[in-house]
Motif scaffolding. Structure first.
Motif, PDB file in Angstrom:
ATOM      1  N   CYS A 138       0.800  -1.227   0.000  1.00 22.81           N
ATOM      2  CA  CYS A 138       0.000   0.000   0.000  1.00 22.81           C
ATOM      3  C   CYS A 138       0.834   1.280   0.000  1.00 22.81           C
ATOM      4  O   CYS A 138       0.276   2.368   0.173  1.00 22.81           O
ATOM      5  N   TRP A 139       2.125   1.174  -0.217  1.00 17.39           N
ATOM      6  CA  TRP A 139       2.943   2.390  -0.263  1.00 17.39           C
ATOM      7  C   TRP A 139       2.866   3.079  -1.621  1.00 17.39           C
ATOM      8  O   TRP A 139       3.218   4.262  -1.752  1.00 17.39           O
ATOM      9  N   ALA A 140       2.399   2.374  -2.667  1.00 11.63           N
ATOM     10  CA  ALA A 140       2.412   2.902  -4.040  1.00 11.63           C
ATOM     11  C   ALA A 140       1.008   3.284  -4.493  1.00 11.63           C
ATOM     12  O   ALA A 140      -0.001   2.904  -3.893  1.00 11.63           O
ATOM     13  N   LEU A 141       0.945   4.037  -5.585  1.00  9.61           N
ATOM     14  CA  LEU A 141      -0.318   4.277  -6.268  1.00  9.61           C
ATOM     15  C   LEU A 141      -0.724   3.022  -7.042  1.00  9.61           C
ATOM     16  O   LEU A 141       0.124   2.202  -7.403  1.00  9.61           O
ATOM     17  N   PRO A 142      -2.020   2.879  -7.360  1.00 14.65           N
ATOM     18  CA  PRO A 142      -2.469   1.673  -8.052  1.00 14.65           C
ATOM     19  C   PRO A 142      -1.941   1.520  -9.472  1.00 14.65           C
ATOM     20  O   PRO A 142      -1.979   0.418 -10.022  1.00 14.65           O
TER      21      PRO A 142
END
Length: 687
Positions: A112-116
């Motif tokens: 969940c640290w990145a954009l989708p």
């Protein structure tokens, strides 16, 4: 990591993707090197008595002892408070609380640290809401504290979170270079959405990509042990998950322990078995259970990755995580994983060879009641000697022993010792073992007699020995025999009878007792030793036949989630089950558990029969294999053998005449405990 959907949903999805494999590869346009596609035949597992034939470990000089650090997943999942502020705060606490000095080094980001979505150039994009200054700024901050930063992705097209963040399959080299450019020091590489691509191909490709960056990055393979990575990954990664995800409960921790212990021959410097992160401090277990968790992971030379939010941690949690004596067992440079010496009756002895020739020895009590656990210096691999020095790593105390290693270990507790042939053994006091014979189950206002024991295990005598037993305020605790001895030579025992009475009206429940011994060593040193114990005030079951779900239990443990009354087991929080259903029949009464489970009831020697319809709950479809057992005190009095979900409910009846305690036990049928929802439908006790 743990995922928001159920384990069975995740398993089904993996199987579907595996079946679709080749077609999805073409659709996704992923490039897999042709030379890497042939099937690989895995070596058969080598018996534990011999060293496995392995490819040499990675020659990268990394993780020569098991990695130590932090990972946010167990405490935050994808909550909004997983962000740059949290990560920096954890780094600050590592320094302020002494965890850095104790050896903790890695501050690791999970999913969940990145954009989708990737950017137009195919690059990963940190979520600007969570990490407004990017990952490099966080890495720079962590590095400024003398620590290292870890990151997460998956060996698939998406990560394991249901939101589906970008995975690295087909992007290994560009993603690895991004991680290196940001200053990442550790990569956790998960296993979701892998399109059925051979595991060895996927994990070796990322190994090569990390190597190509030129940056030293510890490589953590997280494929849940599905393809036996211990047999092929020694030259691929620095550590590999051996099991599914851990949960913050006793049953999950013990199940993972049992899966990881047999793999000791495969671990060593630079290549470690990883039974998943620590749950210490997350609230699902007691401090006694968390001390066991920490002790057992350390004696298994497991990575020690803190999984609790240290900003909210209690002093007791820090005391566990900062125990340098026990960390020293985990971080011993010889790199041996502990092996099982014995395990009968839930009394585990696990020993680990240390570089200095000593042995770390865990006396682990899996059961729900206190038990004496004993072994010898010889049995754990030490040479013959006149005496040994034994250090209790939780009490931080050195004693001498003539060779016996023994303790009364509380329910779910672990005594962790370090035993050596130190020639200075005579400078330490003799080890003294405390015990309590008799059942600490009391009906209010009814006295029981217990016998306390003090035994000299040392080579030197204990002198001027005195013993006391204390209970809660208002309880009557009186000795019925001698409480002192002038001297206790090696192997001799002082036995003291105690008459214990709980006041009338004392509510049912567990209460603390403490047995203490005071004595002097030959040099005159005053020593005090204490044994915390638990006594249960119980209520005799009513005459006639009662549903067990209507009676209080003495203890209850379950492999996933708590034991439920009158519903199935929902694997998570209390009350999340469904109506008990076996073979299409719905039952209004019963107990719902998940293997392995153990539920005990007080029978008071006044009952004659237990009966139930037992089976695997229908809610899991055609999954789950379990076996049911009924125990009367220490004797198994009824069992079913292995049952599957395809079978209807089986009647199970047991004669429990004269038993003080009745136990309902479920095992996993010998094939692991996935989906093992075990129902005791209409379970009843006749008294």
């Amino acid at each position: 990591m743990r995922h928001p959907h159920t384990r069975t949903t995740r398993t089904a999805r993996r199987r579907l993707l595996g079946a679709l494999g080749a077609g999805l590869l073409c659709t996704a346009g992923l490039a897999v090197p042709a030379a890497a596609t042939p099937a690989v035949t895995l070596a058969a597992r080598t018996p534990l008595t011999t060293a496995p034939a392995q490819t040499p470990a990675l020659a990268d000089g990394l993780a020569l002892t098991p990695p130590m650090g932090f990972n946010n997943w167990n405490s935050t999942h994808c909550r909004a408070d997983f962000n740059e502020t949290m990560v920096k705060g954890i780094a600050d606490l590592f320094v302020a609380k002494g965890l850095k000095d104790a050896g903790y080094q890695y501050v690791n980001l999970d999913d969940c640290w990145a954009l989708p979505n990737r950017d137009a150039n195919g690059k990963l994009v940190p979520d600007p809401a969570r990490f407004p200054n990017g990952i490099k700024a966080v890495a720079d901050y962590v590095h400024s504290k003398g620590l290292k930063l870890g990151i997460y992705t998956s060996a698939g097209i998406k990560t394991c979170n249901s939101a589906g963040f970008p995975g690295a399959l087909g992007h290994e080299y560009s993603d690895a270079q991004q991680f290196a450019d940001w200053g990442v020091d550790y990569l956790k590489y998960d296993n979701c959405n892998n399109l059925g691509v051979d595991a060895q191909v996927r994990y070796r490709t990322m190994r090569d990509a990390l190597r190509a960056t030129g940056r030293p990055i510890v490589y953590s393979i997280c494929e849940w042990g599905e393809n036996k990575p211990w047999e092929w990954a020694a030259d691929v990664g620095n550590l590999w998950r051996t099991t599914g995800d851990i949960s913050d409960d006793w049953g999950s921790m013990v199940s993972i322990l049992k899966q990881n212990l047999p793999l000791a021959p495969y671990a060593g410097p630079g290549h470690w078995n990883d039974p998943d992160m620590l749950e210490v401090g997350n609230g699902g277990m007691t401090d006694t259970e968390y001390r066991s968790h920490f002790s057992l992971w350390s004696i298994m030379a497991a990575p020690l990755l803190i999984g609790t939010d240290l900003r909210k941690a209690t002093p007791a949690t820090f005391d566990i995580l900062d125990n340098k004596d026990i960390i020293g067992v985990d971080q011993d440079p010889l790199g041996k994983q502990g092996t099982v010496v014995s395990s009968g009756g839930g009394r585990w002895v696990i020993a680990k060879e240390m570089k200095d020739g000593s042995r770390a020895v865990a006396l682990f009590n899996e059961s729900g009641t206190a038990q004496r656990i004993a072994t010898t210096a010889s049995a754990v691999g030490l040479p013959a000697a006149p005496a040994y020095t034994v250090r209790d790593l939780w009490q931080h105390r050195d004693d001498n022993t003539a060779g016996t290693l023994a303790a009364t270990v509380p329910a779910h507790g672990t005594v962790l010792l370090r035993v050596s042939t130190d020639p200075r053994w005579a400078t330490h006091p003799p080890a003294v073992e405390l015990g309590l014979d008799g059942s600490p189950l009391l009906e209010a206002a009814t006295p029981v007699t217990l016998t306390g024991t003090v035994t000299d295990l040392g080579r030197t005598p204990a002198r001027r020995v005195s013993v006391s037993l204390t209970g809660p305020a208002g309880w009557t605790v009186r000795p019925t025999s001698a409480t002192t001895a002038a001297v206790l030579p090696t192997g001799r025992t002082l036995r003291t009878g105690w008459r214990v009475t709980a006041p009338a009206g004392t509510p049912a429940g567990a209460y603390d007792l403490t047995l203490r011994a005071r004595y002097r060593s030959p040099s005159g040193e005053q020593v005090t030793s204490a044994l915390p114990l638990s006594a249960s005030v119980v209520v005799r079951p009513p005459a006639g036949t009662s549903y067990l779900s209507d009676l209080p239990w003495l203890s209850a443990s379950s492999g996933w989630g708590p034991v439920e009354r009158d519903t199935s087991n929902g694997e998570s929080a209390a009350g999340d089950g469904h109506p008990i259903t076996i073979g299409g029949t719905v039952y209004a009464k019963g107990l719902g558990a998940h293997a392995p489970s153990d539920i005990s009831f007080y029978a008071g020697r006044a009952c004659t029969k237990v009966r139930a319809d037992v089976g695997v709950d229908d809610e899991k479809g055609l999954k789950g294999t379990v076996a049911f057992e009924i125990w009367a005190d220490g004797t198994k009095v009824a069992a079913t053998g292995v049952l599957t979900n395809a079978m209807p409910a089986q009647p199970l009846t047991a004669d429990v005449t004269g038993a003080q305690v009745v136990r309902l036990v479920v095992t996993d049928g010998g094939d692991g405990n996935d989906s093992d929802h075990a129902d005791w439908a209409d379970a009843a006790l006749t008294c």
